[in-house]
Design a protein around this motif. Structure first.
Motif, PDB file in Angstrom:
ATOM      1  N   PHE A  36      64.409  -6.619  15.823  1.00 22.86           N
ATOM      2  CA  PHE A  36      62.992  -6.745  15.473  1.00 22.86           C
ATOM      3  C   PHE A  36      62.768  -7.739  14.337  1.00 22.86           C
ATOM      4  O   PHE A  36      61.687  -7.792  13.770  1.00 22.86           O
ATOM      5  CB  PHE A  36      62.399  -5.380  15.090  1.00 22.86           C
ATOM      6  CG  PHE A  36      62.408  -4.388  16.211  1.00 22.86           C
ATOM      7  CD1 PHE A  36      61.600  -4.573  17.323  1.00 22.86           C
ATOM      8  CD2 PHE A  36      63.235  -3.273  16.161  1.00 22.86           C
ATOM      9  CE1 PHE A  36      61.608  -3.661  18.374  1.00 22.86           C
ATOM     10  CE2 PHE A  36      63.257  -2.359  17.196  1.00 22.86           C
ATOM     11  CZ  PHE A  36      62.448  -2.548  18.309  1.00 22.86           C
ATOM     12  N   ARG A  37      63.838  -8.501  14.007  1.00 18.26           N
ATOM     13  CA  ARG A  37      63.669  -9.526  12.956  1.00 18.26           C
ATOM     14  C   ARG A  37      62.713 -10.595  13.463  1.00 18.26           C
ATOM     15  O   ARG A  37      62.557 -10.799  14.671  1.00 18.26           O
ATOM     16  CB  ARG A  37      65.017 -10.160  12.623  1.00 18.26           C
ATOM     17  CG  ARG A  37      65.955  -9.212  11.956  1.00 18.26           C
ATOM     18  CD  ARG A  37      65.763  -9.151  10.439  1.00 18.26           C
ATOM     19  NE  ARG A  37      66.408  -7.952   9.922  1.00 18.26           N
ATOM     20  CZ  ARG A  37      65.803  -7.013   9.191  1.00 18.26           C
ATOM     21  NH1 ARG A  37      64.545  -7.145   8.871  1.00 18.26           N
ATOM     22  NH2 ARG A  37      66.453  -5.967   8.756  1.00 18.26           N
ATOM     23  N   ARG A  38      62.096 -11.329  12.545  1.00 18.17           N
ATOM     24  CA  ARG A  38      61.142 -12.376  12.925  1.00 18.17           C
ATOM     25  C   ARG A  38      61.844 -13.436  13.774  1.00 18.17           C
ATOM     26  O   ARG A  38      62.919 -13.927  13.425  1.00 18.17           O
ATOM     27  CB  ARG A  38      60.577 -13.022  11.670  1.00 18.17           C
ATOM     28  CG  ARG A  38      59.243 -13.665  11.866  1.00 18.17           C
ATOM     29  CD  ARG A  38      58.796 -14.281  10.567  1.00 18.17           C
ATOM     30  NE  ARG A  38      58.246 -13.313   9.638  1.00 18.17           N
ATOM     31  CZ  ARG A  38      56.970 -12.955   9.626  1.00 18.17           C
ATOM     32  NH1 ARG A  38      56.128 -13.478  10.482  1.00 18.17           N
ATOM     33  NH2 ARG A  38      56.517 -12.077   8.746  1.00 18.17           N
ATOM     34  N   THR A  66      56.868  -3.112  18.701  1.00 13.32           N
ATOM     35  CA  THR A  66      56.773  -4.537  18.338  1.00 13.32           C
ATOM     36  C   THR A  66      55.340  -4.912  18.010  1.00 13.32           C
ATOM     37  O   THR A  66      55.087  -5.740  17.130  1.00 13.32           O
ATOM     38  CB  THR A  66      57.302  -5.422  19.502  1.00 13.32           C
ATOM     39  OG1 THR A  66      58.593  -4.947  19.866  1.00 13.32           O
ATOM     40  CG2 THR A  66      57.396  -6.882  19.099  1.00 13.32           C
ATOM     41  N   ILE A  69      54.622  -3.880  14.488  1.00 13.11           N
ATOM     42  CA  ILE A  69      55.231  -4.867  13.579  1.00 13.11           C
ATOM     43  C   ILE A  69      54.354  -6.127  13.531  1.00 13.11           C
ATOM     44  O   ILE A  69      54.115  -6.690  12.461  1.00 13.11           O
ATOM     45  CB  ILE A  69      56.680  -5.184  14.028  1.00 13.11           C
ATOM     46  CG1 ILE A  69      57.574  -3.964  13.773  1.00 13.11           C
ATOM     47  CG2 ILE A  69      57.218  -6.424  13.315  1.00 13.11           C
ATOM     48  CD1 ILE A  69      59.012  -4.117  14.252  1.00 13.11           C
ATOM     49  N   ARG A  73      52.636  -7.621  10.198  1.00 13.17           N
ATOM     50  CA  ARG A  73      52.935  -8.977   9.707  1.00 13.17           C
ATOM     51  C   ARG A  73      51.669  -9.819   9.612  1.00 13.17           C
ATOM     52  O   ARG A  73      51.524 -10.642   8.712  1.00 13.17           O
ATOM     53  CB  ARG A  73      53.936  -9.675  10.637  1.00 13.17           C
ATOM     54  CG  ARG A  73      55.355  -9.154  10.456  1.00 13.17           C
ATOM     55  CD  ARG A  73      56.313  -9.939  11.346  1.00 13.17           C
ATOM     56  NE  ARG A  73      57.648  -9.381  11.279  1.00 13.17           N
ATOM     57  CZ  ARG A  73      58.513  -9.373  12.281  1.00 13.17           C
ATOM     58  NH1 ARG A  73      58.190  -9.903  13.447  1.00 13.17           N
ATOM     59  NH2 ARG A  73      59.717  -8.848  12.126  1.00 13.17           N
ATOM     60  N   GLU A  88      61.272  -2.538  11.024  1.00  9.84           N
ATOM     61  CA  GLU A  88      62.155  -3.612  11.490  1.00  9.84           C
ATOM     62  C   GLU A  88      63.567  -3.096  11.745  1.00  9.84           C
ATOM     63  O   GLU A  88      64.256  -3.604  12.635  1.00  9.84           O
ATOM     64  CB  GLU A  88      62.165  -4.753  10.469  1.00  9.84           C
ATOM     65  CG  GLU A  88      60.869  -5.549  10.504  1.00  9.84           C
ATOM     66  CD  GLU A  88      60.829  -6.678   9.496  1.00  9.84           C
ATOM     67  OE1 GLU A  88      60.081  -7.644   9.731  1.00  9.84           O
ATOM     68  OE2 GLU A  88      61.527  -6.597   8.462  1.00  9.84           O
TER      69      GLU A  88
END
Ligand SMILES: Cc1cc2nc3c(=O)[nH]c(=O)nc-3n(C[C@H](O)[C@H](O)[C@H](O)COP(=O)(O)OP(=O)(O)OC[C@H]3O[C@@H](n4cnc5c(N)ncnc54)[C@H](O)[C@@H]3O)c2cc1C
Length: 340
Positions: A36-38, A66, A69, A73, A88
């Protein structure tokens, strides 16, 4: 996405379908592997498509997570910087209670939750008819309307005072996704947990990701179903060869279109809303057509509840219902075309 990870998810699909393993495990698994990192939308869309090809329940939970998230963000507040790491790394699940917000933005419905100003923020009241990934440790994102008519995007904990998570009941599929309603009774939302007051700008910012990742759910299951259908075209089944070839071509073309659109969005260019709605609707139809063909070609075995054909057929039956539903997509497209 590693082959080993996909094999693990594929291996568990039957147990997830039987509700013996909660779909949430997929969020934990991916989070532990920095899934789930950018990253680019293209990579995220591909990853979700691959997961949907092996298990739509797990993919659906990961889609919802997602999206939360993505909302966080987009808001990028102090609260977000505090809460985001746990999402994340997959230790807390995300709940997107956003169907009414997207319906309102489309002019097809209204936000029913109310946000009454209180001492340090707002008190939320009302009911969300459906949401998935429900858990006490979840982070829930939704929209609510103030008495003055302001529309707020807010976040709160699944265990916040006044939150009652519904008890999941038997569904046609997706039984492991912890899906039910949420009742809110004077749920305190401090000012810091207001993600945005600019409703239209916020929805416009997150809508492309929302639709592209739902498209991944559709195309992943469609791809797997039509591949499986194509292995059964001998004997009598030969009569369906042309139908299978037509759906195969459509799915391949839609994957190509999805990837092109992702690349454009990754370049920060704008993609016309109509193009996104058309892709999402076509992908939904492909999923329904592919799974319907697979179940016919599997014969009696496809009707047995524990076959992969039956699982995909039942899970894909959710796709025309998932907000924006097939009906809403058709309605939005007709309206957009009338407006020119
Ligand atoms: C297993 C499951 C999991 C879900 N998880 C989530 C989630 O995580 N997050 C989330 O936000 N939602 C979730 N939902 C809700 C889902 O995305 C849809 O919003 C929900 O199924 C309702 O769809 P609907 O908009 O057709 O509304 P409904 O109110 O159910 O519609 C009923 C009927 O009325 C029609 N209709 C809808 N709007 C109008 C209108 N304005 N005028 C006239 N007719 C109308 C519909 O086409 C339909 O025929 C989930 C649903 C299910 C079944």
């Amino acid at each position: 996405m590693t082959t080993a990870l996909l094999e693990t998810i594929a291996g568990n699909a039957k147990a997830v379908d039987n509700n013996e393993i909660p779909a949430r495990y997929g969020i934990e698994l991916l989070g532990a592997r920095e899934g789930f990192r950018r990253t680019t939308l293209l990579e995220t869309a591909r990853q979700l498509r691959e997961i949907a090809a092996v298990d739509l329940s797990v993919a659906f939970g990961i889609w919802a997570h997602t999206m939360v998230i993505t909302y966080l963000r987009t808001a990028d507040t102090d609260y977000v910087r505090y809460v985001l790491p746990a999402l994340e790394n997959g230790t807390r699940p995300g709940v997107t209670g956003m169907a009414p917000a997207f319906k309102e933005a489309a002019g097809a419905g209204t936000i029913d939750l109310t946000a009454t100003p209180g001492e340090d923020g707002y008190l939320l009241n009302g009911t969300l008819a459906w949401a998935s990934n429900l858990a006490e440790d979840a982070v829930v994102v939704t929209a609510a309307r103030t008495p003055a008519g302001e529309r707020l995007l807010v976040a709160f904990d699944g265990c916040a005072p006044g939150v009652t998570l519904g008890t999941p009941f038997a569904l046609l599929g997706l039984n492991a996704t912890s899906s039910a309603g949420i009742t809110l009774e004077n749920v305190p939302v401090p000012h810091g947990q207001v993600l945005s007051r600019d409703f239209d700008a916020f929805i416009s910012a997150v809508r492309p990701t929302f639709l592209i990742l739902q498209t991944s759910e559709c195309l992943g299951v469609a791809d797997a179903a039509i591949d499986a259908a194509a292995t059964r075209l001998t004997g009598l089944n030969e009569v369906l060869a042309e139908d299978v070839a037509e759906v195969r071509e459509r799915v391949t073309h839609l994957i190509h279109t999805q990837e092109l659109i992702c690349a454009v969005l990754d370049d920060d260019a704008v993609v016309d809303r109509v193009k996104l709605l058309e892709l999402r609707l076509a992908a939904a139809r492909a999923a329904v057509d592919a799974t319907a063909l697979e179940v016919r070609l599997a014969g009696g075995a496809g009707y047995a509840q524990n076959s992969p054909a039956s699982r995909r057929f039942r899970e894909a039956a959710f796709i025309p219902v998932q907000s924006p539903s097939e009906t809403q997509l058709k309605w939005e497209l007709r309206r957009a075309k009338q407006e020119g």
